[in-house]
Design a protein around this motif. Sequence first.
Motif, PDB file in Angstrom:
ATOM      1  N   ILE A   9       0.845  -1.206   0.000  1.00 31.87           N
ATOM      2  CA  ILE A   9       0.000   0.000   0.000  1.00 31.87           C
ATOM      3  C   ILE A   9       0.872   1.244   0.000  1.00 31.87           C
ATOM      4  CG2 ILE A   9      -1.743   1.285   1.304  1.00 31.87           C
ATOM      5  CD1 ILE A   9      -2.629  -1.472   2.470  1.00 31.87           C
ATOM      6  N   ASP A  12       2.303   1.838  -3.419  1.00 29.58           N
ATOM      7  CA  ASP A  12       1.300   2.329  -4.359  1.00 29.58           C
ATOM      8  C   ASP A  12       1.058   3.831  -4.170  1.00 29.58           C
ATOM      9  OD1 ASP A  12      -1.066   1.834  -6.284  1.00 29.58           O
ATOM     10  OD2 ASP A  12      -2.043   2.770  -4.561  1.00 29.58           O
ATOM     11  N   TRP A  38      -8.239  -2.392  -0.492  1.00 27.91           N
ATOM     12  CA  TRP A  38      -7.175  -3.393  -0.503  1.00 27.91           C
ATOM     13  C   TRP A  38      -7.574  -4.681   0.208  1.00 27.91           C
ATOM     14  CZ3 TRP A  38      -2.086  -3.097  -2.483  1.00 27.91           C
ATOM     15  CH2 TRP A  38      -1.778  -1.899  -3.133  1.00 27.91           C
TER      16      TRP A  38
END
Length: 321
Positions: A9, A12, A38
């Motif tokens: 995460i 990203d 997610w």
Amino acid sequence: MTPPPYLRIVEDIRHRIATGELAPGDRVPSTRRIAQDWGVALATAARALATLQQEGLIRARPRVGSVVAPREQAARRAAAGGTGGAAGAAGADRDLTRERIVRAAIGIADAEGLGALSMRGVAAKLGVSTMSTYRYVDGKDALVLLMADAAFGEAEFPGEPPEGWRARVELAARTLWSLYRRHPWLAHLGPVTRPLALPNLIAYGDWLLAALGELALDVRTRFDLHVLVYSHVVGLAAHLEDERRAEAATGLTDEEWMDRQEAGFAELAASGRYPAFSEVVEELRATGGYDLRLDELFEFGLQRLLDGIAVGLADPGTARR
């Protein structure tokens, strides 16, 4: 080896910031949104945001959430070596205090709400191990009480109170409203029927009760009035956090949500089944519409409540009818 979910995460969001998809000042997905998108736990999402904050890429903004930090701030943090690895974490552990834990937790709750709060998330925000926080706080429930007491402790009252019971009650109510404005999660600690024994909350109650003590009323009536004033503030303040939750869940501001409901309300008003509602809708439309502003509603309700107390004083026989 596959990196843990929180690092994926982080990577990203870091990439989206680097490419300009998320510009400085843009709001970063909330803990709840990350958890939903997610498919991870809230604690994992909180750890990802805490890591980005430690890197200087994002920062928490009260009542908004996490936003992308100015580029110069991120550059300075990167030049300084980020969090400093294991040595930095060990140093952070040595500098840990209960006050730092409480303040970090308040920052998370202010930005994301109590639902996003966890001991792991607080530890990640401070750059320490989760177990380190338990040396100072027994757990999340104990932490929330410490947070609440610290938040209520921000209330400041003048050494010389204004003259007259009404001015003093107004000051007490507005002071409490400002606290809930700053920390919306405070309104969700529990029902008024289950008061919390927090020193700084009692200090507020003591100030309000002293103001009401100027009235020629029996003690039970004065305490009832104290509860009513408190309930007026908390009842409206609960919508502050609910408003933020709704925006996070739907991605719509209040104005955008109302725009989508307009056709449905218009259909109900035109049905003829609700004449009073239809009349009000038409009159409001003719006079420019209606914007529900909680600050204005708080003040309007406070004045009507105090007007009622004043009437009761003028006619003592109405005090407890």
